[in-house]
Design a protein around this motif. Structure first.
Motif, PDB file in Angstrom:
ATOM      1  N   VAL A   1       0.772  -1.008   0.407  1.00 11.49           N
ATOM      2  CA  VAL A   1       0.103  -0.248   0.258  1.00 11.49           C
ATOM      3  C   VAL A   1       0.955   1.172  -0.349  1.00 11.49           C
ATOM      4  O   VAL A   1       0.290   2.651  -0.719  1.00 11.49           O
ATOM      5  CB  VAL A   1      -1.307  -0.093   1.181  1.00 11.49           C
ATOM      6  CG1 VAL A   1      -2.083   0.922   1.659  1.00 11.49           C
ATOM      7  CG2 VAL A   1      -1.727  -1.229   1.451  1.00 11.49           C
ATOM      8  N   ALA A   2       2.008   1.289   0.892  1.00 13.12           N
ATOM      9  CA  ALA A   2       2.943   2.588   0.739  1.00 13.12           C
ATOM     10  C   ALA A   2       3.437   2.468  -0.343  1.00 13.12           C
ATOM     11  O   ALA A   2       3.763   3.771  -1.167  1.00 13.12           O
ATOM     12  CB  ALA A   2       3.830   2.286   1.677  1.00 13.12           C
ATOM     13  N   ILE A   3       3.979   1.436  -1.147  1.00 17.88           N
ATOM     14  CA  ILE A   3       4.650   1.531  -2.486  1.00 17.88           C
ATOM     15  C   ILE A   3       3.375   2.286  -3.770  1.00 17.88           C
ATOM     16  O   ILE A   3       3.506   3.299  -4.126  1.00 17.88           O
ATOM     17  CB  ILE A   3       5.592   0.532  -3.073  1.00 17.88           C
ATOM     18  CG1 ILE A   3       6.880   0.057  -1.914  1.00 17.88           C
ATOM     19  CG2 ILE A   3       5.713   1.051  -4.356  1.00 17.88           C
ATOM     20  CD1 ILE A   3       7.039  -1.816  -2.060  1.00 17.88           C
ATOM     21  N   GLY A   4       2.654   1.889  -3.610  1.00 22.30           N
ATOM     22  CA  GLY A   4       1.142   2.437  -4.206  1.00 22.30           C
ATOM     23  C   GLY A   4       1.228   3.887  -3.633  1.00 22.30           C
ATOM     24  O   GLY A   4       0.855   5.162  -4.242  1.00 22.30           O
ATOM     25  N   TYR A   5       1.161   4.404  -2.452  1.00 21.51           N
ATOM     26  CA  TYR A   5       1.047   5.389  -3.039  1.00 21.51           C
ATOM     27  C   TYR A   5       2.000   6.772  -2.402  1.00 21.51           C
ATOM     28  O   TYR A   5       2.188   7.221  -3.373  1.00 21.51           O
ATOM     29  CB  TYR A   5       0.753   5.866  -1.049  1.00 21.51           C
ATOM     30  CG  TYR A   5       0.895   7.012  -0.293  1.00 21.51           C
ATOM     31  CD1 TYR A   5      -0.495   8.055  -0.694  1.00 21.51           C
ATOM     32  CD2 TYR A   5       1.724   7.405   0.379  1.00 21.51           C
ATOM     33  CE1 TYR A   5       0.496   9.625  -0.154  1.00 21.51           C
ATOM     34  CE2 TYR A   5       1.558   8.862   0.811  1.00 21.51           C
ATOM     35  CZ  TYR A   5       1.310   9.655   0.239  1.00 21.51           C
ATOM     36  OH  TYR A   5       1.644  11.174   1.301  1.00 21.51           O
ATOM     37  N   LEU A   6       3.234   5.664  -3.234  1.00 20.07           N
ATOM     38  CA  LEU A   6       4.431   6.483  -2.800  1.00 20.07           C
ATOM     39  C   LEU A   6       4.695   7.008  -4.219  1.00 20.07           C
ATOM     40  O   LEU A   6       5.009   7.727  -4.964  1.00 20.07           O
ATOM     41  CB  LEU A   6       5.548   6.013  -2.855  1.00 20.07           C
ATOM     42  CG  LEU A   6       6.050   6.138  -1.033  1.00 20.07           C
ATOM     43  CD1 LEU A   6       7.391   5.068  -0.236  1.00 20.07           C
ATOM     44  CD2 LEU A   6       6.108   7.157  -0.269  1.00 20.07           C
TER      45      LEU A   6
ATOM     46  N   TYR B   1       1.991   6.530  -7.043  1.00 23.55           N
ATOM     47  CA  TYR B   1       1.076   7.252  -7.676  1.00 23.55           C
ATOM     48  C   TYR B   1      -0.296   8.490  -6.445  1.00 23.55           C
ATOM     49  O   TYR B   1      -1.277   8.707  -7.107  1.00 23.55           O
ATOM     50  CB  TYR B   1      -0.371   5.862  -7.741  1.00 23.55           C
ATOM     51  CG  TYR B   1       0.988   5.006  -9.053  1.00 23.55           C
ATOM     52  CD1 TYR B   1       0.393   5.413 -10.380  1.00 23.55           C
ATOM     53  CD2 TYR B   1       0.832   4.129  -8.696  1.00 23.55           C
ATOM     54  CE1 TYR B   1       1.189   5.069 -12.242  1.00 23.55           C
ATOM     55  CE2 TYR B   1       1.522   3.508 -10.009  1.00 23.55           C
ATOM     56  CZ  TYR B   1       1.568   3.665 -11.028  1.00 23.55           C
ATOM     57  OH  TYR B   1       1.778   3.098 -12.271  1.00 23.55           O
ATOM     58  N   GLY B   2       0.492   7.842  -5.311  1.00 23.25           N
ATOM     59  CA  GLY B   2      -0.341   8.686  -4.774  1.00 23.25           C
ATOM     60  C   GLY B   2      -1.613   8.220  -3.797  1.00 23.25           C
ATOM     61  O   GLY B   2      -1.477   7.564  -4.262  1.00 23.25           O
ATOM     62  N   MET B   3      -3.098   9.760  -3.398  1.00 22.34           N
ATOM     63  CA  MET B   3      -3.561   8.287  -2.968  1.00 22.34           C
ATOM     64  C   MET B   3      -4.916   7.908  -3.786  1.00 22.34           C
ATOM     65  O   MET B   3      -5.684   7.866  -3.960  1.00 22.34           O
ATOM     66  CB  MET B   3      -4.313   9.436  -2.036  1.00 22.34           C
ATOM     67  CG  MET B   3      -4.323   9.279  -1.013  1.00 22.34           C
ATOM     68  SD  MET B   3      -4.367   8.608   0.686  1.00 22.34           S
ATOM     69  CE  MET B   3      -2.974   8.997   1.876  1.00 22.34           C
ATOM     70  N   SER B   4      -4.181   6.454  -5.189  1.00 26.69           N
ATOM     71  CA  SER B   4      -5.058   5.682  -5.576  1.00 26.69           C
ATOM     72  C   SER B   4      -5.594   4.768  -5.082  1.00 26.69           C
ATOM     73  O   SER B   4      -4.451   4.386  -4.508  1.00 26.69           O
ATOM     74  CB  SER B   4      -4.104   5.989  -6.750  1.00 26.69           C
ATOM     75  OG  SER B   4      -4.634   4.768  -8.299  1.00 26.69           O
ATOM     76  N   ARG B   5      -6.760   4.832  -4.607  1.00 26.25           N
ATOM     77  CA  ARG B   5      -7.352   3.555  -4.341  1.00 26.25           C
ATOM     78  C   ARG B   5      -6.548   1.991  -4.729  1.00 26.25           C
ATOM     79  O   ARG B   5      -6.634   0.830  -4.319  1.00 26.25           O
ATOM     80  CB  ARG B   5      -8.828   3.498  -3.973  1.00 26.25           C
ATOM     81  CG  ARG B   5      -8.677   4.994  -3.644  1.00 26.25           C
ATOM     82  CD  ARG B   5     -10.874   4.668  -2.783  1.00 26.25           C
ATOM     83  NE  ARG B   5     -11.039   5.972  -2.060  1.00 26.25           N
ATOM     84  CZ  ARG B   5     -10.903   5.716  -1.016  1.00 26.25           C
ATOM     85  NH1 ARG B   5     -10.758   5.168  -0.184  1.00 26.25           N
ATOM     86  NH2 ARG B   5     -11.356   7.296  -0.397  1.00 26.25           N
ATOM     87  N   VAL B   6      -6.607   2.115  -6.460  1.00 25.21           N
ATOM     88  CA  VAL B   6      -6.510   0.886  -7.386  1.00 25.21           C
ATOM     89  C   VAL B   6      -4.904   0.538  -7.165  1.00 25.21           C
ATOM     90  O   VAL B   6      -4.889  -0.293  -6.707  1.00 25.21           O
ATOM     91  CB  VAL B   6      -7.187   1.661  -8.860  1.00 25.21           C
ATOM     92  CG1 VAL B   6      -6.441   0.423 -10.188  1.00 25.21           C
ATOM     93  CG2 VAL B   6      -8.656   1.360  -8.979  1.00 25.21           C
ATOM     94  N   ALA B   7      -3.952   1.716  -7.343  1.00 24.63           N
ATOM     95  CA  ALA B   7      -2.656   0.988  -7.106  1.00 24.63           C
ATOM     96  C   ALA B   7      -2.842   1.059  -6.104  1.00 24.63           C
ATOM     97  O   ALA B   7      -1.190  -0.107  -5.465  1.00 24.63           O
ATOM     98  CB  ALA B   7      -1.999   2.539  -8.124  1.00 24.63           C
ATOM     99  N   MET B   8      -3.397   1.072  -4.737  1.00 22.61           N
ATOM    100  CA  MET B   8      -2.763   1.251  -3.373  1.00 22.61           C
ATOM    101  C   MET B   8      -3.439  -0.525  -3.169  1.00 22.61           C
ATOM    102  O   MET B   8      -2.619  -1.194  -2.292  1.00 22.61           O
ATOM    103  CB  MET B   8      -3.005   2.130  -2.194  1.00 22.61           C
ATOM    104  CG  MET B   8      -2.650   3.725  -2.138  1.00 22.61           C
ATOM    105  SD  MET B   8      -3.160   4.386  -0.388  1.00 22.61           S
ATOM    106  CE  MET B   8      -4.550   4.660  -1.420  1.00 22.61           C
ATOM    107  N   GLY B   9      -4.634  -0.996  -3.894  1.00 24.95           N
ATOM    108  CA  GLY B   9      -4.852  -2.437  -3.504  1.00 24.95           C
ATOM    109  C   GLY B   9      -4.369  -3.098  -4.509  1.00 24.95           C
ATOM    110  O   GLY B   9      -3.901  -3.962  -3.266  1.00 24.95           O
ATOM    111  N   ILE B  10      -3.465  -2.953  -5.502  1.00 27.61           N
ATOM    112  CA  ILE B  10      -2.931  -4.146  -5.939  1.00 27.61           C
ATOM    113  C   ILE B  10      -1.390  -4.255  -5.565  1.00 27.61           C
ATOM    114  O   ILE B  10      -1.045  -5.409  -5.277  1.00 27.61           O
ATOM    115  CB  ILE B  10      -2.231  -2.543  -7.432  1.00 27.61           C
ATOM    116  CG1 ILE B  10      -4.157  -3.623  -8.007  1.00 27.61           C
ATOM    117  CG2 ILE B  10      -1.332  -3.975  -8.008  1.00 27.61           C
ATOM    118  CD1 ILE B  10      -4.005  -2.718 -10.036  1.00 27.61           C
ATOM    119  N   GLY B  11      -0.498  -2.968  -5.345  1.00 26.79           N
ATOM    120  CA  GLY B  11       0.145  -2.814  -4.029  1.00 26.79           C
ATOM    121  C   GLY B  11       0.194  -3.924  -2.835  1.00 26.79           C
ATOM    122  O   GLY B  11       0.815  -4.864  -2.312  1.00 26.79           O
TER     123      GLY B  11
END
Length: 293
Positions: free
Chosen positions: A56-61, A63-73
């Protein structure tokens, strides 16, 4: 009283979206919690909820607060930890819970460090505790899809999961790969729902809605279909009451929902026919009756 329970959801769209998301999460996570409880893997769910944080942290770093990116990560991180923990418990004398504990503590520390590299304490708090009242329609669609996939998969594999929970050796008689497949698919569903739950309740509390209603239901019945239904109903009631309480008291919604689930758990332990306190009273009454004889 009824008006106070209905007014927030009739008057405000963000409360309706939060309620729909919580209901969908209750339908998908509480059956998984029952299976975790039957397999004596309650703490594994907690471990996986922490293990998704680096992804989740890598997705946030990135793509920012992208729920999809954080979810996949988060899903990738959770699956990696589950696979590594299973591999370690297979190749070494360590039990599965010990290997999970080792990996999830490292994952949690790594996630906090990653967020601190570019984020702030506010961002970290958002990831850890979620923001249920900011759920939008896209997030609801995502949660609905995950809940549907989970529900259908559990329905298809219900018999195998029940047998594997109570007598895993029975499945290994004819095939050694099939129990591994069932176990891997089940853990993947757990990770998928924890990733979905972190968007509502945060990584620290998403496991609360998975485990607490299941334990509360377990204190009331040993009939499995009834246990599934009761756990889901408890999850729905906790969601409704938690959102209403947080609205009128101006307190965080996610922790309030989990706190009400904890109250249900404590009440069930004390009063439920299968709770520890009830069994204690029963044993005491048996001892007293024997002494009188």
């Amino acid at each position: 009283m009824i008006n106070h329970l209905l007014d927030p959801f009739i008057s405000y769209g963000f409360m309706r979206r939060a309620l729909v998301a919580c209901f969908a999460l209750s339908f998908s996570t509480t059956p998984l919690g029952v299976f975790l409880l039957l397999r004596r893997m309650s703490l594994v769910g907690d471990a996986l909820s922490h293990a998704i944080l680096p992804g989740v942290a890598i997705g946030y770093l990135v793509y920012g607060m992208s729920r999809v990116a954080m979810g996949i990560g988060g899903f990738i991180a959770g699956v990696v930890v589950a696979v590594l923990s299973g591999w370690v418990s297979t190749m070494t004398p360590l039990k599965e819970d010990a290997s999970f504990a080792g990996f999830y503590l490292g994952s949690l520390a790594l996630g906090v460090i990653l967020v601190s590299l570019r984020g702030s304490s506010v961002d970290l708090e958002h990831l850890l505790f979620g923001s249920i009242l900011s759920i939008d329609n896209n997030a609801i669609y995502f949660i609905g899809i995950i809940a549907s996939i989970t529900f259908l998969t559990l329905a298809l594999l219900y018999r195998a999961l029940v047998v594997e929970s109570f007598d895993a050796a029975f499945l290994r008689v004819n095939s050694t790969k099939f129990p591994c497949f069932i176990q891997s698919l089940f853990l993947a569903l757990v990770v998928l729902n924890l990733v979905t739950g972190f968007q509502i309740l945060g990584t620290m509390m998403s496991v609360g809605m998975m485990i607490l209603p299941a334990i509360a239901a377990y204190c009331w019945t040993n009939w499995l279909p009834y246990m599934f239904c009761l756990a889901t109903i408890i999850g729905l009631i906790c969601s409704w009451c938690g959102l209403s309480w947080s609205f009128y008291s101006d307190i965080p919604a996610g922790p309030t929902i989990v706190l009400i689930a904890s109250i249900f758990f404590l009440f069930s332990v004390l009063v439920g026919p299968r709770g520890g306190k009830a069994l204690l009273f029963r044993r005491h009454s048996v001892i007293v009756s024997k002494e009188k004889k």
